[in-house]
Design a protein around this motif. Structure first.
Motif: not given
Length: 432
Positions: A402-409
């Protein structure tokens, strides 16, 4: 008389679907006997009798949705015939329904003489003894109302009485129209088995409650989460080597096989400790970062995918993890999982490789924010350096997050950590 009620189904489940009845009206049952099976969003549950008695009436049929606390049947005390204590049961029995009130019909003999006038004008004395619908149906079928038995205590003939009389073949003209009354049941089957547009045969099958829930939750996950997927690949040489050398001794000592899931569970836990946001969930405007590791393991069951949970997996040894996963998978396929075994979970692992999947994009098991997808192990040429190429057993792995709380890096780093731990089992034992 006592009610058979839908029991409390557990957290977040307020209704279910009657999957099947295991008893019928008139059966004698004892306390604790299983009466029906109820299908919920997650598992199937059994409904048991709370006292001895006789099934007096079944109020809700298989396939119907029922709410917690709703009465779905009645149990009469004792062992007598339930038909006498159950109006519903008596109404279903054609012989009882028609034979019970024969004392009332003596009043209708007069309509036999008045019937022709009724057919012509719809008036006269018979108008008070038959409903308009009954008169109309009798005219259409050529039935003499004087020969129809009424179930009404005052002798009034209803449309259902005319239909019952026609179905029983009491009047000579009735057999001819009877087929016109019975095409009704086949119609849904014909409509379900054939597409009107193309005329080609299809099968219409009602979705189970679990399949409907899976469908709605997957759509919800895609609509509510900013879901992305990142990929990597793992060289499985070291793990395959360990399994080859240790599996016999492992099996003999622990009475359980050494599979891949214990390695992946330990690797995921090690990565979650390094990147804790993958072990969190969103609660309004807050983040709930969980300090425990309840790992969900997706299992393909007959009724659809279920995700039983291995509790406190970080505290379990390899054989304990393998044993728990084996037990949960067996229960899932036998449809005997409890609600407690399905609730919760902080992160999920799914293995499409067992079905031959080479690469896929797993969907989040909300409210979790991460899911790891395993795939088929396949020999592929790997360049060790500029001059050396070897064939290695490789597996693609996928992390949906979930990109809302987890960044791609962070997601990429998490997956790299999983890869490193799997390719170096010594590190896996230390960090997992």
């Amino acid at each position: 008389m006592s009610e058979i009620k839908v029991p409390d189904l557990g957290e977040s489940i307020s209704e279910g679907t009657i999957y099947k009845w295991l008893v019928k009206e008139g059966d004698t049952v004892g306390q604790g006997d299983v009466l029906a099976e109820l299908e919920t969003d997650k598992v199937n549950l059994e409904i048991s009798a709370e006292e001895d008695g006789v099934i007096a009436s079944i109020l809700r049929q298989a396939g119907e949705n029922v709410a917690v606390g709703e009465a779905i049947g009645l149990i009469a005390a004792g062992t007598g015939a339930p038909q006498q204590s159950s109006p519903a049961a008596a109404a279903e029995d054609g012989a009882v329904a028609v034979a019970a009130p024969p004392a009332a019909p003596p009043a209708p003999p007069a309509p036999a003489a008045v019937e022709p006038a009724e057919d012509a004008a719809g008036g006269g004395a018979s108008a008070a003894l038959a409903s308009p619908g009954a008169r109309k149906l009798a005219r259409e079928r050529g039935i003499d109302l004087g020969e129809v038995s009424a179930r009404d205590p005052i002798g009034r003939i209803a449309q259902a009485d005319v239909e019952s009389h026609g179905a029983a073949g009491a009047a000579a003209p009735a057999p001819a129209p009877a087929p016109q009354a019975k095409p009704e049941p086949p119609k849904p089957q014909a409509a379900a088995a054939r597409q009107p547009e193309s005329g080609k045969a299809v099968e219409r099958k009602r979705m189970s409650r679990r399949r409907l829930t899976i469908a709605s939750r997957l759509v919800e996950a895609q609509q509510t989460a900013a879901m992305l997927t990142t990929f990597n690949e793992v060289d499985m040489t070291a793990i395959l080597d360990i399994r080859k050398r240790r599996k016999d001794g492992f099996k003999e000592k622990h009475d359980v096989g050494l599979g891949f899931m214990s390695f992946f569970t330990k690797a995921v836990i090690g990565a979650l400790k390094a990147y804790p946001l993958l072990n969190a969930e969103i609660d309004g405007e807050d983040l709930l970062i969980k300090k425990y590791y309840d790992i969900g393991i997706a299992v393909a069951a007959k009724e659809g995918l279920v995700v039983p949970v291995v509790r406190d997996a970080d505290r379990l040894s390899f054989p304990e993890i393998e044993r728990q996963i084996g037990e949960l998978a067996s229960k899932a396929r036998a449809n005997t999982l409890s609600l407690q075994e399905l609730q919760g979970g902080t992160f999920t692992i799914t293995n499409g490789g067992v079905f031959g999947s080479l690469l896929s994009t797993p969907i989040l098991n909300t409210p979790q924010v991460g899911i790891l997808g395993m795939h088929k192990i396949q020999l592929r040429p790997i360049a060790l350096d500029e001059t050396t190429t070897v064939n290695r057993p490789m597996m693609y792995i996928a992390l949906s997050y979930d990109h809302r709380i987890v960044d791609g890096s962070e997601a990429v780093s998490f997956l790299v950590k999983v890869k490193e731990l799997l390719e170096d089992p010594e590190a896996l034992l230390l960090e997992g």
